[in-house]
Design a protein around this motif. Sequence first.
Motif, PDB file in Angstrom:
ATOM      1  N   VAL A   1       0.804  -1.225   0.000  1.00 49.60           N
ATOM      2  CA  VAL A   1       0.000   0.000   0.000  1.00 49.60           C
ATOM      3  C   VAL A   1       0.837   1.275   0.000  1.00 49.60           C
ATOM      4  O   VAL A   1       0.294   2.372   0.166  1.00 49.60           O
ATOM      5  N   LEU A   2       2.137   1.167  -0.190  1.00 47.96           N
ATOM      6  CA  LEU A   2       2.967   2.378  -0.245  1.00 47.96           C
ATOM      7  C   LEU A   2       2.458   3.314  -1.342  1.00 47.96           C
ATOM      8  O   LEU A   2       2.211   2.883  -2.465  1.00 47.96           O
ATOM      9  N   PRO A   3       2.301   4.605  -1.047  1.00 44.19           N
ATOM     10  CA  PRO A   3       1.747   5.539  -2.040  1.00 44.19           C
ATOM     11  C   PRO A   3       2.696   5.777  -3.199  1.00 44.19           C
ATOM     12  O   PRO A   3       3.922   5.704  -3.053  1.00 44.19           O
ATOM     13  N   ALA A   4       2.109   6.077  -4.340  1.00 43.58           N
ATOM     14  CA  ALA A   4       2.900   6.293  -5.560  1.00 43.58           C
ATOM     15  C   ALA A   4       3.348   7.732  -5.719  1.00 43.58           C
ATOM     16  O   ALA A   4       4.047   8.062  -6.676  1.00 43.58           O
ATOM     17  N   ASP A   5       2.962   8.604  -4.784  1.00 46.44           N
ATOM     18  CA  ASP A   5       3.266  10.025  -4.940  1.00 46.44           C
ATOM     19  C   ASP A   5       4.392  10.502  -4.029  1.00 46.44           C
ATOM     20  O   ASP A   5       4.601  11.700  -3.859  1.00 46.44           O
ATOM     21  N   ARG A   6       5.136   9.583  -3.416  1.00 48.66           N
ATOM     22  CA  ARG A   6       6.235   9.980  -2.545  1.00 48.66           C
ATOM     23  C   ARG A   6       7.547   9.401  -3.052  1.00 48.66           C
ATOM     24  O   ARG A   6       7.631   8.213  -3.365  1.00 48.66           O
ATOM     25  N   GLU A   7       8.553  10.239  -3.088  1.00 45.96           N
ATOM     26  CA  GLU A   7       9.888   9.802  -3.495  1.00 45.96           C
ATOM     27  C   GLU A   7      10.610   9.278  -2.255  1.00 45.96           C
ATOM     28  O   GLU A   7      10.980  10.047  -1.371  1.00 45.96           O
ATOM     29  N   LEU A   8      10.783   7.979  -2.188  1.00 48.65           N
ATOM     30  CA  LEU A   8      11.379   7.359  -1.005  1.00 48.65           C
ATOM     31  C   LEU A   8      12.496   6.407  -1.392  1.00 48.65           C
ATOM     32  O   LEU A   8      12.452   5.764  -2.458  1.00 48.65           O
ATOM     33  N   THR A   9      13.479   6.318  -0.520  1.00 49.51           N
ATOM     34  CA  THR A   9      14.457   5.239  -0.590  1.00 49.51           C
ATOM     35  C   THR A   9      14.017   4.182   0.418  1.00 49.51           C
ATOM     36  O   THR A   9      13.806   4.491   1.595  1.00 49.51           O
ATOM     37  N   VAL A  10      13.851   2.967  -0.065  1.00 52.20           N
ATOM     38  CA  VAL A  10      13.334   1.887   0.781  1.00 52.20           C
ATOM     39  C   VAL A  10      14.387   0.785   0.900  1.00 52.20           C
ATOM     40  O   VAL A  10      14.817   0.215  -0.105  1.00 52.20           O
ATOM     41  N   VAL A  11      14.790   0.509   2.124  1.00 50.38           N
ATOM     42  CA  VAL A  11      15.762  -0.550   2.405  1.00 50.38           C
ATOM     43  C   VAL A  11      15.001  -1.768   2.914  1.00 50.38           C
ATOM     44  O   VAL A  11      14.183  -1.656   3.832  1.00 50.38           O
ATOM     45  N   VAL A  12      15.252  -2.933   2.324  1.00 44.29           N
ATOM     46  CA  VAL A  12      14.569  -4.156   2.739  1.00 44.29           C
ATOM     47  C   VAL A  12      15.563  -5.298   2.898  1.00 44.29           C
ATOM     48  O   VAL A  12      16.629  -5.294   2.278  1.00 44.29           O
ATOM     49  N   ASN A  13      15.205  -6.260   3.722  1.00 45.35           N
ATOM     50  CA  ASN A  13      16.020  -7.471   3.878  1.00 45.35           C
ATOM     51  C   ASN A  13      15.249  -8.694   3.399  1.00 45.35           C
ATOM     52  O   ASN A  13      15.413  -9.790   3.927  1.00 45.35           O
ATOM     53  N   SER A  14      14.405  -8.488   2.400  1.00 45.07           N
ATOM     54  CA  SER A  14      13.599  -9.573   1.846  1.00 45.07           C
ATOM     55  C   SER A  14      13.615  -9.494   0.326  1.00 45.07           C
ATOM     56  O   SER A  14      13.116  -8.523  -0.245  1.00 45.07           O
ATOM     57  N   PRO A  15      14.192 -10.490  -0.354  1.00 44.13           N
ATOM     58  CA  PRO A  15      14.158 -10.476  -1.819  1.00 44.13           C
ATOM     59  C   PRO A  15      12.738 -10.405  -2.369  1.00 44.13           C
ATOM     60  O   PRO A  15      12.504  -9.758  -3.393  1.00 44.13           O
ATOM     61  N   ALA A  16      11.785 -11.043  -1.690  1.00 40.16           N
ATOM     62  CA  ALA A  16      10.401 -11.015  -2.165  1.00 40.16           C
ATOM     63  C   ALA A  16       9.836  -9.606  -2.119  1.00 40.16           C
ATOM     64  O   ALA A  16       9.160  -9.157  -3.066  1.00 40.16           O
TER      65      ALA A  16
END
Length: 253
Positions: A110-125
């Motif tokens: 559900v992350l919005p499409a109108d925000r410029e974000l850097t997203v760090v994840v520890n899940s390949p999926a």
Amino acid sequence: MYAEERQQAILAKARAHGRVDVVGLATELAVTTETVRRDLTVLERAGVVRRVHGGAIPVERLGFEPAVATRDAVMTAEKERIAKAALAELPEEGSVVIDAGTTTGRLVDVLPADRELTVVVNSPALATKLATRANLTVLLLGGRVRGRTLATVDEWSLAPLSQLCVDVAFMATNGVSTAHGLTTPDLAEAAVKRAMIGAARRAVLLADHTKFGNDCLARFGDLSGLDALITDSGLDDETAADFEQRGVRVVRA
């Protein structure tokens, strides 16, 4: 008492005493043994107890950790509400880390499409889901992928986190309690979770009400390190008040 309330009472008793028996529960709850057996079946399918002869044992006592597919199929409506409520904690721009988990996975959806974000994840999926989003810069932590949770762990995950400073860490957990804080069954995964919290200015825990009162092997955080705890309406008033008295802002979606 509604079925879900009764099931949560059974789960709480199992965790407190290490085991529950069908006959004793039927007497205590004033229901038939058939009703108790159905409740135990529901709890077993949710991955929180294991049926044994005459009763059930909480999975924590067995050192058992349900797989992602099992966890993803339960509490789905609650997880979706939690994820939507968590959007209020997103920065307008900047960076976030999203921990591997089924509730945090709903946040990714559900992350919005109108925000410029850097997203760090520890899940390949989760990285695969996010990579096609033009408004996001996605950073995937490397390392060994745990088959049970599909989370990356060990030094190749920890080293990059020591060099990051993100705005918000959205965390998942297997258990949370006022006595022991945030816990998970695996030591390697706990180390990565701890580093995620350490790399963030704010930490937000996403946990449905079945995680409360559940203590697993490895601690990765204290309640004092949380800025907010987002759960569902199944969390009772007394438990919510206990957490708020310890300085945690509780949101029940």
